[in-house]
Design a protein around this motif. Sequence first.
Motif, PDB file in Angstrom:
ATOM      1  N   UNK A   1       0.804  -1.305   0.043  1.00 27.44           N
ATOM      2  CA  UNK A   1      -0.113   0.087  -0.026  1.00 27.44           C
ATOM      3  C   UNK A   1       0.931   1.092   0.030  1.00 27.44           C
ATOM      4  N   UNK A   2       2.110   1.214   0.375  1.00 26.08           N
ATOM      5  CA  UNK A   2       2.941   2.311   0.335  1.00 26.08           C
ATOM      6  C   UNK A   2       4.418   1.968  -0.497  1.00 26.08           C
ATOM      7  N   UNK A   3       4.274   1.066  -1.139  1.00 29.58           N
ATOM      8  CA  UNK A   3       5.741   0.461  -1.963  1.00 29.58           C
ATOM      9  C   UNK A   3       6.111   1.646  -2.958  1.00 29.58           C
ATOM     10  N   UNK A   4       4.828   2.373  -3.433  1.00 26.01           N
ATOM     11  CA  UNK A   4       5.310   3.288  -4.762  1.00 26.01           C
ATOM     12  C   UNK A   4       6.036   4.618  -4.214  1.00 26.01           C
ATOM     13  N   UNK A   5       5.732   5.057  -3.136  1.00 25.51           N
ATOM     14  CA  UNK A   5       5.730   6.469  -2.596  1.00 25.51           C
ATOM     15  C   UNK A   5       6.651   6.432  -1.366  1.00 25.51           C
ATOM     16  N   UNK A   6       6.823   5.118  -0.574  1.00 29.89           N
ATOM     17  CA  UNK A   6       7.254   5.526   0.752  1.00 29.89           C
ATOM     18  C   UNK A   6       6.351   5.867   1.731  1.00 29.89           C
ATOM     19  N   UNK A   7       7.017   5.909   2.915  1.00 31.71           N
ATOM     20  CA  UNK A   7       5.981   6.036   4.005  1.00 31.71           C
ATOM     21  C   UNK A   7       6.778   7.001   5.064  1.00 31.71           C
ATOM     22  N   UNK A   8       6.141   7.797   6.099  1.00 28.34           N
ATOM     23  CA  UNK A   8       6.861   8.503   7.015  1.00 28.34           C
ATOM     24  C   UNK A   8       6.007   8.052   8.319  1.00 28.34           C
ATOM     25  N   UNK A   9       6.870   7.588   9.314  1.00 29.41           N
ATOM     26  CA  UNK A   9       6.371   7.216  10.499  1.00 29.41           C
ATOM     27  C   UNK A   9       6.822   8.269  11.577  1.00 29.41           C
ATOM     28  N   UNK A  10       5.786   8.952  12.312  1.00 24.62           N
ATOM     29  CA  UNK A  10       6.032   9.740  13.262  1.00 24.62           C
ATOM     30  C   UNK A  10       6.139   8.992  14.955  1.00 24.62           C
ATOM     31  N   UNK A  11       6.989   9.163  15.613  1.00 29.06           N
ATOM     32  CA  UNK A  11       7.089   8.769  16.807  1.00 29.06           C
ATOM     33  C   UNK A  11       7.140   9.988  17.836  1.00 29.06           C
ATOM     34  N   UNK A  12       5.949  10.266  18.644  1.00 30.25           N
ATOM     35  CA  UNK A  12       6.311  11.510  19.445  1.00 30.25           C
ATOM     36  C   UNK A  12       6.987  11.166  21.021  1.00 30.25           C
ATOM     37  N   UNK A  13       7.204  12.221  21.740  1.00 31.74           N
ATOM     38  CA  UNK A  13       7.822  11.726  22.893  1.00 31.74           C
ATOM     39  C   UNK A  13       9.474  11.574  22.992  1.00 31.74           C
ATOM     40  N   UNK A  14       9.933  12.148  22.016  1.00 30.72           N
ATOM     41  CA  UNK A  14      11.400  11.922  21.958  1.00 30.72           C
ATOM     42  C   UNK A  14      12.174  12.900  22.960  1.00 30.72           C
ATOM     43  N   UNK A  15      11.403  14.067  22.897  1.00 36.70           N
ATOM     44  CA  UNK A  15      12.048  14.878  23.921  1.00 36.70           C
ATOM     45  C   UNK A  15      11.066  16.535  23.625  1.00 36.70           C
ATOM     46  N   UNK A  16      11.857  17.492  24.326  1.00 30.27           N
ATOM     47  CA  UNK A  16      11.123  18.864  23.968  1.00 30.27           C
ATOM     48  C   UNK A  16      10.653  19.525  25.327  1.00 30.27           C
ATOM     49  N   UNK A  17       9.777  20.490  25.320  1.00 31.91           N
ATOM     50  CA  UNK A  17       9.439  21.054  26.306  1.00 31.91           C
ATOM     51  C   UNK A  17       7.845  21.956  26.188  1.00 31.91           C
ATOM     52  N   UNK A  18       7.433  22.373  27.182  1.00 29.94           N
ATOM     53  CA  UNK A  18       6.336  23.132  27.151  1.00 29.94           C
ATOM     54  C   UNK A  18       6.773  24.461  27.925  1.00 29.94           C
ATOM     55  N   UNK A  19       6.048  25.490  27.475  1.00 30.33           N
ATOM     56  CA  UNK A  19       6.273  26.864  28.185  1.00 30.33           C
ATOM     57  C   UNK A  19       5.545  26.813  29.310  1.00 30.33           C
ATOM     58  N   UNK A  20       5.896  27.558  30.186  1.00 28.52           N
ATOM     59  CA  UNK A  20       5.296  27.743  31.685  1.00 28.52           C
ATOM     60  C   UNK A  20       4.300  28.650  31.759  1.00 28.52           C
ATOM     61  N   UNK A  21       4.318  29.776  30.856  1.00 25.40           N
ATOM     62  CA  UNK A  21       3.295  30.868  30.901  1.00 25.40           C
ATOM     63  C   UNK A  21       2.459  31.206  29.970  1.00 25.40           C
ATOM     64  N   UNK A  22       2.377  30.261  28.724  1.00 26.39           N
ATOM     65  CA  UNK A  22       1.709  30.322  27.666  1.00 26.39           C
ATOM     66  C   UNK A  22       1.779  29.097  27.016  1.00 26.39           C
ATOM     67  N   UNK A  23       0.691  28.965  26.048  1.00 27.40           N
ATOM     68  CA  UNK A  23       0.356  27.642  25.527  1.00 27.40           C
ATOM     69  C   UNK A  23       1.188  27.486  24.180  1.00 27.40           C
ATOM     70  N   UNK A  24       2.600  27.241  24.292  1.00 22.14           N
ATOM     71  CA  UNK A  24       3.383  27.007  23.050  1.00 22.14           C
ATOM     72  C   UNK A  24       4.030  25.714  23.471  1.00 22.14           C
ATOM     73  N   UNK A  25       3.865  24.858  22.687  1.00 23.95           N
ATOM     74  CA  UNK A  25       4.602  23.379  22.753  1.00 23.95           C
ATOM     75  C   UNK A  25       5.926  23.446  22.163  1.00 23.95           C
ATOM     76  N   UNK A  26       6.630  22.645  22.223  1.00 24.07           N
ATOM     77  CA  UNK A  26       7.877  22.617  21.831  1.00 24.07           C
ATOM     78  C   UNK A  26       8.559  21.277  21.747  1.00 24.07           C
ATOM     79  N   UNK A  27       7.924  19.961  21.208  1.00 18.41           N
ATOM     80  CA  UNK A  27       8.151  18.553  21.074  1.00 18.41           C
ATOM     81  C   UNK A  27       9.332  18.587  20.162  1.00 18.41           C
ATOM     82  N   UNK A  28       9.808  17.445  20.361  1.00 18.94           N
ATOM     83  CA  UNK A  28      10.912  16.532  19.556  1.00 18.94           C
ATOM     84  C   UNK A  28      10.423  15.330  19.318  1.00 18.94           C
ATOM     85  N   UNK A  29       9.999  15.046  17.828  1.00 15.08           N
ATOM     86  CA  UNK A  29       9.726  13.743  17.587  1.00 15.08           C
ATOM     87  C   UNK A  29      10.650  13.190  16.524  1.00 15.08           C
TER      88      UNK A  29
END
Length: 151
Positions: free
Chosen positions: A39-67
């Motif tokens: 099903x993906x042989x023609x074009x390839x596929x990207x797999x995302x794994x969250x939770x590798x690292x990163x942080x969240x801002x303390x005073x406002x809702x900016x997320x800074x993940x590393x995936x």
Amino acid sequence: MTTVTPRANSELVAVAWLGSAAGIDPGQVATTLPSDASTWADDGFLQVTPGIGGSMQLHYALREPVVQVEAYAVNVNSGKPPWGKAASLMEAVVAATYDEAGMQRTLTLRPGFPQARVLTAHLLTEPRRMPDDAASYARYVTDLALHWIEL
């Protein structure tokens, strides 16, 4: 009984942002590699794994993940991994991080979830080839930092 309101999360945002990048089809990106390689042989596929690292801002809702992003390619009729196809797909990810027009756009996540906006995205590691896959898949891996907000 209270109903929990769906919220954006780094997994959904990373998948939506990659799926909206030039040269990448939304159906080529998910958190799980499809078991049927045909099903993906023609074009390839990207797999995302969250939770590798990163942080969240303390005073406002900016997320800074590393995936982690893995670019897969396969020859279903051969045991020879198509390294060029996997490398090209990963280079589409690299190019997306330099595409200023691709930043600051509104992303539509899954139905029922709020929209999000990626403010910046950059790679933390050079894409690296992962040889010796038991399934004879060609696979490249990199770590992607996103800075995003829920709208």
